[in-house]
Design a protein around this motif. Structure first.
Motif, mmCIF file in Angstrom:
data_model
loop_
_atom_site.group_PDB
_atom_site.id
_atom_site.type_symbol
_atom_site.label_atom_id
_atom_site.label_comp_id
_atom_site.label_asym_id
_atom_site.label_seq_id
_atom_site.Cartn_x
_atom_site.Cartn_y
_atom_site.Cartn_z
ATOM 1 N N THR A 58 0.823 -1.206 0.000
ATOM 2 C CA THR A 58 0.000 0.000 0.000
ATOM 3 C C THR A 58 0.854 1.251 0.000
ATOM 4 O O THR A 58 0.521 2.248 -0.653
ATOM 5 N N LEU A 59 1.973 1.222 0.727
ATOM 6 C CA LEU A 59 2.887 2.370 0.728
ATOM 7 C C LEU A 59 3.349 2.687 -0.696
ATOM 8 O O LEU A 59 3.303 3.843 -1.136
ATOM 9 N N VAL A 60 3.781 1.664 -1.419
ATOM 10 C CA VAL A 60 4.254 1.865 -2.787
ATOM 11 C C VAL A 60 3.125 2.369 -3.682
ATOM 12 O O VAL A 60 3.317 3.280 -4.496
ATOM 13 N N LEU A 61 1.945 1.792 -3.531
ATOM 14 C CA LEU A 61 0.803 2.207 -4.347
ATOM 15 C C LEU A 61 0.466 3.675 -4.116
ATOM 16 O O LEU A 61 0.309 4.447 -5.074
ATOM 17 N N VAL A 62 0.351 4.071 -2.864
ATOM 18 C CA VAL A 62 -0.050 5.436 -2.544
ATOM 19 C C VAL A 62 1.016 6.433 -2.972
ATOM 20 O O VAL A 62 0.710 7.457 -3.600
ATOM 21 N N LEU A 63 2.257 6.158 -2.653
ATOM 22 C CA LEU A 63 3.330 7.068 -3.040
ATOM 23 C C LEU A 63 3.413 7.186 -4.561
ATOM 24 O O LEU A 63 3.509 8.294 -5.111
ATOM 25 N N GLY A 64 3.357 6.056 -5.254
ATOM 26 C CA GLY A 64 3.434 6.081 -6.714
ATOM 27 C C GLY A 64 2.258 6.793 -7.344
ATOM 28 O O GLY A 64 2.418 7.585 -8.280
ATOM 29 N N ALA A 65 1.055 6.539 -6.831
ATOM 30 C CA ALA A 65 -0.133 7.168 -7.406
ATOM 31 C C ALA A 65 -0.106 8.675 -7.219
ATOM 32 O O ALA A 65 -0.409 9.438 -8.151
ATOM 33 N N LEU A 66 0.248 9.133 -6.014
ATOM 34 C CA LEU A 66 0.282 10.569 -5.763
ATOM 35 C C LEU A 66 1.309 11.261 -6.653
ATOM 36 O O LEU A 66 1.052 12.349 -7.179
ATOM 37 N N LEU A 67 2.465 10.653 -6.812
ATOM 38 C CA LEU A 67 3.487 11.256 -7.658
ATOM 39 C C LEU A 67 3.033 11.330 -9.117
ATOM 40 O O LEU A 67 3.211 12.350 -9.781
ATOM 41 N N CYS A 68 2.451 10.260 -9.608
ATOM 42 C CA CYS A 68 1.988 10.267 -11.000
ATOM 43 C C CYS A 68 0.918 11.334 -11.233
ATOM 44 O O CYS A 68 0.929 12.030 -12.251
ATOM 45 N N LEU A 69 0.004 11.464 -10.292
ATOM 46 C CA LEU A 69 -1.142 12.344 -10.493
ATOM 47 C C LEU A 69 -0.834 13.809 -10.216
ATOM 48 O O LEU A 69 -1.570 14.696 -10.667
ATOM 49 N N ALA A 122 -1.631 9.793 -16.631
ATOM 50 C CA ALA A 122 -1.304 9.490 -15.247
ATOM 51 C C ALA A 122 -2.188 8.365 -14.714
ATOM 52 O O ALA A 122 -1.719 7.489 -13.980
ATOM 53 N N SER A 123 -3.454 8.381 -15.077
ATOM 54 C CA SER A 123 -4.377 7.338 -14.626
ATOM 55 C C SER A 123 -3.963 5.971 -15.152
ATOM 56 O O SER A 123 -4.034 4.964 -14.434
ATOM 57 N N ILE A 124 -3.548 5.935 -16.391
ATOM 58 C CA ILE A 124 -3.099 4.668 -16.983
ATOM 59 C C ILE A 124 -1.861 4.156 -16.262
ATOM 60 O O ILE A 124 -1.746 2.959 -15.961
ATOM 61 N N VAL A 125 -0.939 5.057 -15.935
ATOM 62 C CA VAL A 125 0.267 4.643 -15.225
ATOM 63 C C VAL A 125 -0.085 4.117 -13.833
ATOM 64 O O VAL A 125 0.497 3.136 -13.366
ATOM 65 N N VAL A 126 -1.041 4.748 -13.148
ATOM 66 C CA VAL A 126 -1.476 4.253 -11.834
ATOM 67 C C VAL A 126 -2.013 2.826 -11.964
ATOM 68 O O VAL A 126 -1.744 1.965 -11.120
ATOM 69 N N GLY A 127 -2.757 2.557 -13.026
ATOM 70 C CA GLY A 127 -3.227 1.198 -13.262
ATOM 71 C C GLY A 127 -2.084 0.223 -13.436
ATOM 72 O O GLY A 127 -2.120 -0.904 -12.922
ATOM 73 N N PHE A 128 -1.040 0.669 -14.122
ATOM 74 C CA PHE A 128 0.128 -0.197 -14.302
ATOM 75 C C PHE A 128 0.882 -0.398 -12.989
ATOM 76 O O PHE A 128 1.495 -1.452 -12.777
ATOM 77 N N ILE A 129 0.852 0.603 -12.104
ATOM 78 C CA ILE A 129 1.466 0.407 -10.785
ATOM 79 C C ILE A 129 0.768 -0.728 -10.055
ATOM 80 O O ILE A 129 1.414 -1.607 -9.472
ATOM 81 N N VAL A 130 -0.554 -0.733 -10.088
ATOM 82 C CA VAL A 130 -1.308 -1.811 -9.434
ATOM 83 C C VAL A 130 -1.018 -3.143 -10.109
ATOM 84 O O VAL A 130 -0.785 -4.162 -9.438
ATOM 85 N N TRP A 131 -1.049 -3.163 -11.418
ATOM 86 C CA TRP A 131 -0.740 -4.376 -12.173
ATOM 87 C C TRP A 131 0.634 -4.907 -11.757
ATOM 88 O O TRP A 131 0.800 -6.099 -11.465
ATOM 89 N N GLY A 132 1.622 -4.012 -11.714
ATOM 90 C CA GLY A 132 2.964 -4.425 -11.323
ATOM 91 C C GLY A 132 3.039 -4.903 -9.887
ATOM 92 O O GLY A 132 3.734 -5.880 -9.576
ATOM 93 N N LEU A 133 2.320 -4.239 -8.984
ATOM 94 C CA LEU A 133 2.341 -4.649 -7.587
ATOM 95 C C LEU A 133 1.745 -6.040 -7.393
ATOM 96 O O LEU A 133 2.238 -6.834 -6.587
#
Length: 246
Positions: free
Chosen positions: A146-157, A169-180
């Motif tokens: 969750t730490l990685v998800l939140v930090l990554g999402a906030l930075l992207c957005l 940015a939204s697409i990249v956030v989806g890829f962060i979740v996919w990668g996690l």
């Protein structure tokens, strides 16, 4: 454009429902007996959750912020980035959305639930558990994920490129979740979201599904508490290290 609180709550509810439909729907398609996607593998599940976050952020990011996650809502409030007055309504909307989304998954796959005799496969389409039967590992995994998800999402957005192109940015956030899910998903799923785990667990307890097994309430606190703590740390790191430069 400013949206009313009612519209924002509707966005959180529908967005969280979409997360459940795409994410837990992918698990059901992979794990339940005699589906078209039976045994299609972990990448199918990871893709489902990636899309389950990507689409709500695309649809509702400009409406409600598309938190679709009580951990994100609480963490932003703790950091002063979100009004406390909206925290409870947002969380209620997210919990209701999780119930609606999970019920849609169950309705769509009901014949396959009836044919599945593997309790673990049934439970996987509802909630998370730790594959190594370790509560400590369960907490550690959900915390860092969750730490990685939140930090990554906030930075992207919030980075200039993300603010200039919300869709990208939204697409990249989806890829962060996919990668996690592909990288840290092995031990627990992962959940990364209290609503995504708790409300389906309640439904697992209540619904008359044969062979469903235990709802594992002894460990149910972990995918609620660990994501909240991880999200708070992620948001505080964001504010301390990066927000001042934006």
């Amino acid at each position: 454009m400013d949206f009313s609180l009612t519209t924002q709550l509707a966005a959180e509810c529908v967005g969280t429902a979409f997360l459940m439909i795409f994410g837990n729907g992918a698990v059901a398609n992979t794990e339940l007996a005699r589906t078209k996607g039976h045994k299609s593998g972990w990448l199918n599940i990871a893709m489902g959750y990636g899309f389950g976050v990507m689409f709500p952020v695309l649809m509702f990011g400009a409406v409600s912020g598309a938190h679709i996650n009580p951990a994100m809502t609480i963490a932003q409030a703790v950091a002063g980035m979100f009004p406390w007055a909206k925290v409870a309504p947002y969380i209620v909307a997210q919990l209701v959305g999780a119930v609606i989304g999970q019920l849609i998954v169950v309705a769509a796959y009901w014949p396959h639930y009836r044919e599945t005799t593997d309790a673990d496969a049934i439970f996987a389409s509802f909630s998370t558990t730790n594959a190594g039967e370790s509560k400590l590992n369960y907490f550690v995994n959900e915390f860092f994920g969750t730490l990685v998800l939140v930090l990554g999402a906030l930075l992207c957005l919030t980075m200039p490129w993300g603010e200039a192109n919300h869709a990208a940015a939204s697409i990249v956030v989806g890829f962060i979740v996919w990668g996690l899910v592909t990288s840290l998903g092995g031990p627990t799923g992962p959940g990364l979201n209290p609503a995504r785990d708790l409300m389906p667990r309640v439904l697992h307890q209540l619904l008359p599904i044969e062979h469903k097994g235990s709802s594992r309430w002894g460990e149910a606190w972990i995918p609620v508490v660990a994501p909240i703590v991880g999200a708070i740390v992620g948001v505080l790191l964001y504010k301390a290290l990066f927000a001042v430069a934006l």
